[in-house]
Motif scaffolding. Structure first.
Motif: not given
Length: 137
Positions: A51-54, A76, A82, A84, A109, A111, A133, A137
């Motif tokens: 969904r996402a990456t930090l 995360a 998500v 990290h 952040v 996507d 986040l 998303v």
């Protein structure tokens, strides 16, 4: 008497700068220059989150970096999909230059496609990261 006036003005200016700096530090925002920039799994050394990456840029002797690492790892772990990823800024100078990282910690952040949607310079709060986040998303 003139010395007291100058001292008072310098103290007021320094206080105003400190208040403004503290308000901006850690705030997650959109930056126009990040619009088309992407990070891929090859550059990160790890896979992107579903969904996402930090992405956290940090350095060895940065105390706020350790606190940011804890916050991002907790977020995360709480939100499925998500990831990290922490990047040592000193070892990846090409990425630091490419993404205009001026201080550590800096959090990007991403996507699901690796596009930068938000950025924070300084230690972000957990609630702000979760809100960012939601928009990624």
């Amino acid at each position: 008497m003139t010395g007291l006036v100058v001292c008072g003005l310098v103290l007021a200016a320094a206080s105003a700068y400190g208040v403004l700096h503290r308000r901006r530090s850690g705030r997650i925002r959109v930056r126009g220059r990040d619009g088309d920039k992407r990070l891929g799994a090859a550059e990160l050394g790890e896979g992107l989150g579903e969904r996402a990456t930090l992405v956290q840029f940090s350095s060895a002797f940065c105390a706020p970096c350790r606190a940011t690492r804890r916050v991002l790892a907790e977020v995360a772990g709480m939100i499925p999909g998500v990831a990290h990823v922490e990047i040592d800024a000193e070892e990846h100078l090409e990425l630091v230059r490419r993404f205009d990282i001026l201080k550590t910690p800096t959090v990007l952040v991403l996507d699901a496609d690796g596009r930068i949607v938000r950025r924070a310079t300084g230690q972000p709060r957990k609630a702000d990261v979760i809100a960012a986040l939601g928009e990624a998303v």
